[in-house]
Design an enzyme around this catalytic site. Structure first.
Site, mmCIF file in Angstrom:
data_model
loop_
_atom_site.group_PDB
_atom_site.id
_atom_site.type_symbol
_atom_site.label_atom_id
_atom_site.label_comp_id
_atom_site.label_asym_id
_atom_site.label_seq_id
_atom_site.Cartn_x
_atom_site.Cartn_y
_atom_site.Cartn_z
ATOM 1 N N ASP A 176 -9.065 19.020 1.252
ATOM 2 C CA ASP A 176 -8.535 19.117 2.623
ATOM 3 C C ASP A 176 -8.222 17.738 3.197
ATOM 4 O O ASP A 176 -8.589 17.421 4.330
ATOM 5 C CB ASP A 176 -9.519 19.888 3.517
ATOM 6 C CG ASP A 176 -8.832 20.390 4.799
ATOM 7 O OD1 ASP A 176 -7.583 20.410 4.850
ATOM 8 O OD2 ASP A 176 -9.551 20.756 5.752
ATOM 9 N N LYS A 197 -22.572 17.430 13.647
ATOM 10 C CA LYS A 197 -21.781 18.654 13.501
ATOM 11 C C LYS A 197 -22.720 19.832 13.678
ATOM 12 O O LYS A 197 -23.672 19.999 12.921
ATOM 13 C CB LYS A 197 -21.113 18.703 12.119
ATOM 14 C CG LYS A 197 -20.087 19.822 12.008
ATOM 15 C CD LYS A 197 -19.617 20.077 10.586
ATOM 16 C CE LYS A 197 -18.576 19.122 10.104
ATOM 17 N NZ LYS A 197 -17.825 19.619 8.919
ATOM 18 N N THR A 224 -13.132 24.347 12.153
ATOM 19 C CA THR A 224 -13.424 25.723 11.773
ATOM 20 C C THR A 224 -14.926 25.941 11.690
ATOM 21 O O THR A 224 -15.433 26.997 12.043
ATOM 22 C CB THR A 224 -12.821 25.997 10.372
ATOM 23 O OG1 THR A 224 -11.562 25.350 10.295
ATOM 24 C CG2 THR A 224 -12.664 27.469 10.114
ATOM 25 N N PHE A 225 -15.634 24.925 11.210
ATOM 26 C CA PHE A 225 -17.057 25.085 10.939
ATOM 27 C C PHE A 225 -17.922 24.994 12.192
ATOM 28 O O PHE A 225 -19.002 25.550 12.240
ATOM 29 C CB PHE A 225 -17.529 24.020 9.949
ATOM 30 C CG PHE A 225 -17.115 24.313 8.543
ATOM 31 C CD1 PHE A 225 -18.060 24.636 7.581
ATOM 32 C CD2 PHE A 225 -15.786 24.287 8.178
ATOM 33 C CE1 PHE A 225 -17.679 24.923 6.288
ATOM 34 C CE2 PHE A 225 -15.395 24.572 6.885
ATOM 35 C CZ PHE A 225 -16.338 24.894 5.928
ATOM 36 N N GLY A 226 -17.479 24.246 13.164
ATOM 37 C CA GLY A 226 -18.295 24.092 14.366
ATOM 38 C C GLY A 226 -17.776 22.973 15.233
ATOM 39 O O GLY A 226 -16.603 22.612 15.170
ATOM 40 N N GLN A 227 -18.692 22.450 16.043
ATOM 41 C CA GLN A 227 -18.315 21.372 16.966
ATOM 42 C C GLN A 227 -19.016 20.090 16.541
ATOM 43 O O GLN A 227 -20.100 20.144 15.964
ATOM 44 C CB GLN A 227 -18.782 21.709 18.365
ATOM 45 C CG GLN A 227 -18.476 23.115 18.803
ATOM 46 C CD GLN A 227 -19.306 23.498 19.989
ATOM 47 O OE1 GLN A 227 -19.122 22.947 21.058
ATOM 48 N NE2 GLN A 227 -20.229 24.425 19.818
ATOM 49 N N GLY A 237 -15.292 16.441 18.775
ATOM 50 C CA GLY A 237 -14.389 17.115 17.854
ATOM 51 C C GLY A 237 -14.762 18.559 17.667
ATOM 52 O O GLY A 237 -15.830 19.006 18.087
ATOM 53 N N GLU A 238 -13.852 19.244 17.029
ATOM 54 C CA GLU A 238 -14.068 20.660 16.778
ATOM 55 C C GLU A 238 -13.278 21.060 15.553
ATOM 56 O O GLU A 238 -12.209 20.537 15.302
ATOM 57 C CB GLU A 238 -13.560 21.439 17.997
ATOM 58 C CG GLU A 238 -13.715 22.918 17.865
ATOM 59 C CD GLU A 238 -13.329 23.611 19.172
ATOM 60 O OE1 GLU A 238 -13.827 23.178 20.231
ATOM 61 O OE2 GLU A 238 -12.540 24.546 19.105
HETATM 62 N N1 LIG Z 1 -18.711 11.044 11.832
HETATM 63 C C1 LIG Z 1 -17.843 11.297 12.804
HETATM 64 N N2 LIG Z 1 -17.613 10.387 13.771
HETATM 65 C C2 LIG Z 1 -16.724 10.639 14.767
HETATM 66 N N3 LIG Z 1 -16.019 11.784 14.886
HETATM 67 C C3 LIG Z 1 -16.202 12.742 13.953
HETATM 68 C C4 LIG Z 1 -17.119 12.557 12.870
HETATM 69 N N4 LIG Z 1 -17.096 13.668 12.109
HETATM 70 C C5 LIG Z 1 -16.205 14.494 12.683
HETATM 71 N N5 LIG Z 1 -15.653 13.964 13.786
HETATM 72 C C6 LIG Z 1 -14.648 14.581 14.664
HETATM 73 O O1 LIG Z 1 -14.861 15.995 14.675
HETATM 74 C C7 LIG Z 1 -13.703 16.698 14.177
HETATM 75 C C8 LIG Z 1 -14.168 17.904 13.385
HETATM 76 O O2 LIG Z 1 -14.958 17.475 12.266
HETATM 77 P P1 LIG Z 1 -14.832 18.174 10.843
HETATM 78 O O3 LIG Z 1 -13.415 18.057 10.363
HETATM 79 O O4 LIG Z 1 -15.881 17.631 9.937
HETATM 80 O O5 LIG Z 1 -15.164 19.689 11.255
HETATM 81 P P2 LIG Z 1 -14.780 21.026 10.514
HETATM 82 O O6 LIG Z 1 -15.256 22.129 11.353
HETATM 83 O O7 LIG Z 1 -15.316 20.964 9.114
HETATM 84 O O8 LIG Z 1 -13.194 20.917 10.521
HETATM 85 P P3 LIG Z 1 -12.102 21.743 9.672
HETATM 86 O O9 LIG Z 1 -11.660 22.860 10.555
HETATM 87 O O10 LIG Z 1 -10.990 20.743 9.473
HETATM 88 O O11 LIG Z 1 -12.747 22.161 8.393
HETATM 89 C C9 LIG Z 1 -12.934 15.654 13.374
HETATM 90 O O12 LIG Z 1 -11.556 15.935 13.306
HETATM 91 C C10 LIG Z 1 -13.239 14.363 14.128
HETATM 92 O O13 LIG Z 1 -12.361 14.258 15.237
#
Ligand SMILES: Nc1ncnc2c1ncn2[C@@H]1O[C@H](COP(=O)(O)OP(=O)(O)OP(=O)(O)O)[C@@H](O)[C@H]1O
Length: 427
Positions: A223, A127, A108-111, A105-106
């Site tokens: 969110d 993450k 705004t905060f990272g991958q 996944g990816e």
């Molecule tokens: N615990 C997990 N198990 C499996 N996949 C996950 C998990 N946490 C996150 N992901 C995958 O990673 C993606 C990004 O995670 P997350 O939303 O926490 O990141 P973010 O950078 O905070 O995103 P946003 O841009 O929405 O703030 C999720 O949409 C999901 O597909």
């Protein structure tokens, strides 16, 4: 009805709606030889008390070892990309404890990477936060929120569980239990066909339990969206349906879900006015600059449940005035007292003589048409829901009340007849 068992849900990253950045091209497919050298990772935080007691999977890393990657090798130093994202190769170590398997996944905060935890012998999701000060700081708040939630979530069933966190090459890394695909992944894979109403009910109940749990702890998620609600298990079944022709649909084997992305969660204060939520799930008080609190999560829940019933995002727009015009089309006119209290910026742009400046202020004829083609809430539900439509409409009307103080709370929603035993059928 044909049923087929499938074990893994393939993650795909292309999104029809422009919500997330498209996948960046990188070296993920390669398996380079790791350089032997000093480990750069240093674990500076430990929340092992929160580690769940789930039995480790019997997954092994043998395929990676056989490619010649030394167990404790530190990967070569690579520059972050221009946005501060960590550059990696599949098979790299992330400290001596974790080994990178794939990117899942990816945001705004990272991958988010799927990694093997050598110590606990289980797959985890890590993450890796961008190496930019504001994201690093936000990540530390996310860790704090996750630890707080973890302490109170006795069954571990509400929100994703944090296993650990550490600082590696200037990237905060948050280690989570690994969950399955998101609600959005399912909708997309099913070509935006709706979920069966009994699954919507099961998901809705758990979603409300999780939100009530957070609100009880004075936390607002801010969110909530289908991307941030993950099925616990990756397993699904394929079901053939015959409706306007034949097609097959994926349904999760288990309806258990958890909330993720606590990076925007905030403790309740009365004076929040900055913009929160992803556009489609943003409440009217947020758009109008009236200040927001717990009810903004409830609005998002309402939008999510409609989307699960219909298959499509309720308010597919990228612009405030069009968004509010869509709300009026689906839910009736915005109350005058809310429009009157709109902050100066919103009032100047969107309000005229005490009402929404629509269609006069529309950006284009296409925009007017997009609003006009939206059905009323009742019709959207009746079009897609075969049984318990009346209760579904009642619940959604309560969740999508314009006035935040009149909007249903999570606990009130849980007591709604939509969730009563009479309506409940085994999903
Ligand atoms: N615990 C997990 N198990 C499996 N996949 C996950 C998990 N946490 C996150 N992901 C995958 O990673 C993606 C990004 O995670 P997350 O939303 O926490 O990141 P973010 O950078 O905070 O995103 P946003 O841009 O929405 O703030 C999720 O949409 C999901 O597909």
């Amino acid at each position: 009805m044909e049923m087929e068992r499938v074990a893994e849900f393939p993650y795909a990253h292309m999104d029809r709606r422009p919500r997330k950045r498209p996948r960046v091209g990188w070296e993920a497919a390669q398996h380079p030889r790791a350089q032997i050298g000093m480990l750069c990772g240093q674990e500076v935080g430990d929340v092992t008390s929160l580690i769940s007691s789930t039995a480790p999977s019997d997954h092994t890393c043998s395929s990676l070892y056989s490619k010649g990657v030394a167990r404790n090798a530190s990967p070569p130093w690579r520059e972050d990309d221009k946005d501060g994202h960590y550059m990696f190769a599949v098979g790299d170590n992330l400290t001596s404890r974790y080994k990178i398997y794939s990117k899942i996944g990816e945001g705004t905060f990272g991958q988010v990477l799927e990694c093997w935890d050598r110590e606990k012998k289980e797959m985890v999701a890590i993450k890796i936060v961008r190496s930019i000060k504001k994201y690093r700081e936000a990540a530390m708040i996310e860790v704090d929120v996750l630890q707080h939630l973890g302490k109170h979530d006795k069954t571990g069933s509400r929100c994703v569980q944090i296993r650990n966190w550490f600082d590696y090459r200037n990237h905060i890394c948050i280690v989570f239990e690994k969950l399955g695909p998101s609600l959005y992944d399912f909708l997309r894979k099913n070509a935006y066909r709706p979920f069966p109403i009994d699954l919507v009910r099961e998901i809705g109940r758990q979603l409300l339990e999780s939100v009530a749990f957070m609100h009880d702890l004075h936390l607002i998620h801010t969110d909530l969206k289908p991307e941030n609600i993950l099925f616990v298990s990756p397993e699904y079944i394929k079901v053939s349906e015959y409706k306007d022709g034949s097609f097959s649909k994926r349904l999760p084997k288990s309806s258990a879900i958890k909330l993720i992305d606590l990076g925007s969660a905030t403790y309740d204060r009365k004076d929040h006015t900055y913009i929160v939520s992803t556009r489609h799930y943003r409440a009217p008080e947020v758009i109008l600059g009236l200040g927001w609190s717990y009810p903004c999560d409830m609005w998002s829940v309402g939008c999510i449940l409609v989307e699960l019933c219909s298959g499509e995002a309720l308010f597919q727009t990228h612009e405030n005035l069009e968004h509010m015009a869509m709300m009026e089309r689906v839910l009736g006119p915005l109350p005058q007292h809310m429009l009157k209290r709109a902050d100066r910026h919103a009032a100047e742009k969107y309000v005229r003589r005490g009402r929404l400046n629509w269609p006069e202020g529309a950006a284009s004829r296409e925009s007017i048409k997009a609003v006009q083609k939206l059905p009323r809430l009742q019709n959207i539900v009746m079009q897609h829901v075969d049984h318990s439509a009346g209760d579904a409409i009642g619940l959604l009307q309560g969740l999508l009340r314009y006035e935040p103080s009149e909007r249903m709370t999570a606990r009130e929603a849980l007591g709604h007849p939509f969730f009563s035993a009479g309506n409940r059928r085994r999903y």
